[in-house]
Design an enzyme around this catalytic site. Structure first.
Site, PDB file in Angstrom:
ATOM      1  N   HIS A 233      -9.939  50.614   0.157  1.00 30.88           N
ATOM      2  CA  HIS A 233      -9.263  50.157  -1.058  1.00 30.88           C
ATOM      3  C   HIS A 233      -8.053  49.305  -0.661  1.00 30.88           C
ATOM      4  CE1 HIS A 233      -6.951  50.285  -4.783  1.00 30.88           C
ATOM      5  NE2 HIS A 233      -8.076  50.624  -5.390  1.00 30.88           N
ATOM      6  N   CYS A 271     -11.279  45.738  -5.361  1.00 25.80           N
ATOM      7  CA  CYS A 271     -10.525  46.124  -6.550  1.00 25.80           C
ATOM      8  C   CYS A 271      -9.824  44.890  -7.112  1.00 25.80           C
ATOM      9  CB  CYS A 271      -9.518  47.216  -6.202  1.00 25.80           C
ATOM     10  SG  CYS A 271      -8.459  47.661  -7.587  1.00 25.80           S
ATOM     11  N   HIS A 298     -14.104  47.902  -8.166  1.00 19.97           N
ATOM     12  CA  HIS A 298     -13.225  48.357  -9.250  1.00 19.97           C
ATOM     13  C   HIS A 298     -12.920  47.142 -10.104  1.00 19.97           C
ATOM     14  CE1 HIS A 298     -11.100  51.887  -6.903  1.00 19.97           C
ATOM     15  NE2 HIS A 298     -12.395  52.086  -7.076  1.00 19.97           N
ATOM     16  N   ASP A 345     -11.734  50.186 -13.651  1.00 20.49           N
ATOM     17  CA  ASP A 345     -10.567  50.845 -13.079  1.00 20.49           C
ATOM     18  C   ASP A 345      -9.490  50.923 -14.159  1.00 20.49           C
ATOM     19  OD1 ASP A 345      -9.107  52.049 -11.093  1.00 20.49           O
ATOM     20  OD2 ASP A 345      -8.349  50.184 -10.271  1.00 20.49           O
ATOM     21  N   HIS A 346      -8.990  52.077 -14.376  1.00 21.34           N
ATOM     22  CA  HIS A 346      -7.926  52.310 -15.368  1.00 21.34           C
ATOM     23  C   HIS A 346      -8.366  51.830 -16.763  1.00 21.34           C
ATOM     24  CE1 HIS A 346      -4.753  52.104 -11.912  1.00 21.34           C
ATOM     25  NE2 HIS A 346      -5.754  52.914 -11.658  1.00 21.34           N
ATOM     26  N   TYR A 362      -6.317  56.947 -16.463  1.00 24.00           N
ATOM     27  CA  TYR A 362      -7.672  57.502 -16.493  1.00 24.00           C
ATOM     28  C   TYR A 362      -8.014  58.232 -17.784  1.00 24.00           C
ATOM     29  CZ  TYR A 362      -8.118  55.977 -11.719  1.00 24.00           C
ATOM     30  OH  TYR A 362      -8.191  55.184 -10.609  1.00 24.00           O
TER      31      TYR A 362
HETATM   32  C1  DNO Z   1      -5.751  54.135  -8.424  1.00 23.20           C
HETATM   33  C2  DNO Z   1      -6.861  54.098  -7.454  1.00 23.20           C
HETATM   34  C3  DNO Z   1      -6.395  54.424  -6.057  1.00 23.20           C
HETATM   35  C4  DNO Z   1      -7.567  54.565  -5.111  1.00 23.20           C
HETATM   36  C5  DNO Z   1      -7.223  54.899  -3.693  1.00 23.20           C
HETATM   37  C6  DNO Z   1      -8.455  54.840  -2.833  1.00 23.20           C
HETATM   38  O1  DNO Z   1      -5.953  54.327  -9.572  1.00 23.20           O
HETATM   39  O2  DNO Z   1      -7.570  52.925  -7.514  1.00 23.20           O
HETATM   40  O3  DNO Z   1      -5.699  55.625  -6.119  1.00 23.20           O
HETATM   41  O4  DNO Z   1      -8.383  55.584  -5.557  1.00 23.20           O
HETATM   42  O5  DNO Z   1      -6.270  54.027  -3.204  1.00 23.20           O
HETATM   43  O6  DNO Z   1      -8.223  55.459  -1.611  1.00 23.20           O
END
Ligand code: DNO
Length: 387
Positions: A233, A271, A298, A345-346, A362
């Site tokens: 990530h 991401c 992501h 993501d989020h 989340y």
């Molecule tokens: C945040 C996430 C990060 C991710 C870590 C992966 O919302 O995208 O916490 O899970 O960095 O190791």
């Protein structure tokens, strides 16, 4: 894309049934209760996997198998932790899992200054505000030497920003900024964070990169043998903070780490919310050029301004050109002849979730909105390309 959502395990206020109803085929999760550095046993992995299966879902991706601070600093128990990491990789592969996400950010994972930033439509977003962050760093945390990272004007403006905050607002800023520990409600005390920072005093970006590359040379062959794909990530946000080096922020960083241990098992978690904070990252181009090693995606968009601030926008509404990115992903999947796992993501805290306590970013409904929009976009792009 394989549509998934993150699930924080049995204590997550968003249950597996809701994730299924959101249109996901699987979840992304981790054994958050296993202390960092210890082995994930087959028993524990199977128990979690069966719980997910019983809800009609797959455990599509592990996020994260965390890398200990000792490994990042190559000190203390790092050799034992690397052995344990390799044992965990073999165990997760034995249980049928295929993709393992991790990160190499020192001490803190993501960092924001506001977790309830009001949007004009009444929903709430996560935000990073540069002046609030400087106020935190220089005046609340009082990190030794922090002033040298900022201009005098910035420090004066941060002072003014702080002076306008009530004691409760200052406490909240402190708590929020040090909260970046996924899957946990824990946050650092000032003493803990200052002593953790001190341990990185002699580790610059070059050294941390070397540590990452050595780690990769140690674990990538194990992942390869086990048929697993690793996905790192990127830094969130993708620039140095608190004097700590950040080493996975750009295409060049990603290329270097892939070249340090060449293998299809050495891969990326792409991401868009993290890489996308930097205007110099060409996201669609990165999918094209790095695509063979993208093992997890992501999708999220941020909106930045000229002052170093950004907030998490609606998935289709930020600086990320989601049409271009998804279009490149569809082409990539065609070339690779496979479907890559993706999670929205989020998401904003919205509708009924405004009254609930969920992990920051989340909540169920905001992510459902993001996923639905992205799935529609993907379907439209696919039909268009096929015709
Ligand atoms: C945040 C996430 C990060 C991710 C870590 C992966 O919302 O995208 O916490 O899970 O960095 O190791």
């Amino acid at each position: 894309m394989q549509h998934t959502m993150r699930w924080y395990g049995p204590s997550d206020p968003v249950p597996l049934s809701h994730i299924r109803q959101a249109g996901c085929s699987g979840v992304v999760t981790a054994l958050h209760h296993v202390p960092v550095g210890e082995v994930w046993t087959i028993d524990e992995i199977e128990k979690r996997r069966n719980e997910i299966r019983n809800a009609g879902l797959d455990w599509t991706v592990i996020e994260s198998l965390p890398v200990s601070e000792d490994i990042k600093r190559r000190t203390g128990h790092f050799r034992a932790h690397i052995e344990n990491y390799r044992a965990s990789l073999r165990n997760v592969a034995a249980c049928g899992l295929k993709v393992v996400t991790y990160n190499f950010m020192p001490i803190l994972d993501w960092m924001r200054t506001d977790l309830v930033y009001p949007m004009p439509d009444g929903s709430r977003a996560l935000r990073f505000e540069r002046l609030a962050f400087i106020a935190f760093d220089v005046f609340l945390l009082k990190r030794p030497g922090a002033e040298t990272d900022y201009s005098d004007d910035e420090i004066a403006a941060a002072r003014q920003r702080l002076d306008k905050m009530s004691p409760q607002q200052r406490d909240k800023l402190f708590h929020t900024t040090l909260q970046g520990l996924p899957g946990s409600d824990e946050h650092f005390t000032p003493e803990q964070i200052l002593s953790a920072l001190e341990l990185y005093r002699d580790i610059d970006a070059r050294t941390l990169k070397e540590h990452l590359f050595e780690f990769l040379r140690e674990v990538v062959p194990t992942a390869d043998d086990a048929g697993l794909r690793l996905a790192i990530h990127p830094d969130d946000p993708p620039f140095p903070l608190l004097g700590l080096p950040r080493i996975v922020s750009t295409e060049k960083d990603a290329r270097e780490l892939l070249d340090s241990a060449p293998s299809s098992a050495n891969g990326l978690c792409f991401c868009t919310g993290s890489y996308g904070v930097r205007p110099d990252n060409d996201l669609a181009g990165m999918v094209k050029r790095l695509g063979d090693n993208i093992h997890f995606i992501h999708l999220r968009a941020t909106r930045r301004d000229g002052a170093g601030n950004f907030y998490e926008a609606d998935h289709l509404d930020g600086d990320v050109d989601m049409y271009d990115v998804v279009s490149e992903i569809v082409d990539l999947e065609g070339r690779r002849n496979e479907s890559i796992p993706m999670r929205p993501d989020h998401g904003h805290q919205m509708l009924d979730d405004l009254e609930k306590t969920t992990y920051p970013g989340y909540s169920g409904i905001g992510r459902l909105r993001g996923l639905a929009e992205i799935r529609g976009l993907e379907l439209g792009i696919r039909r268009n390309k096929a015709s």
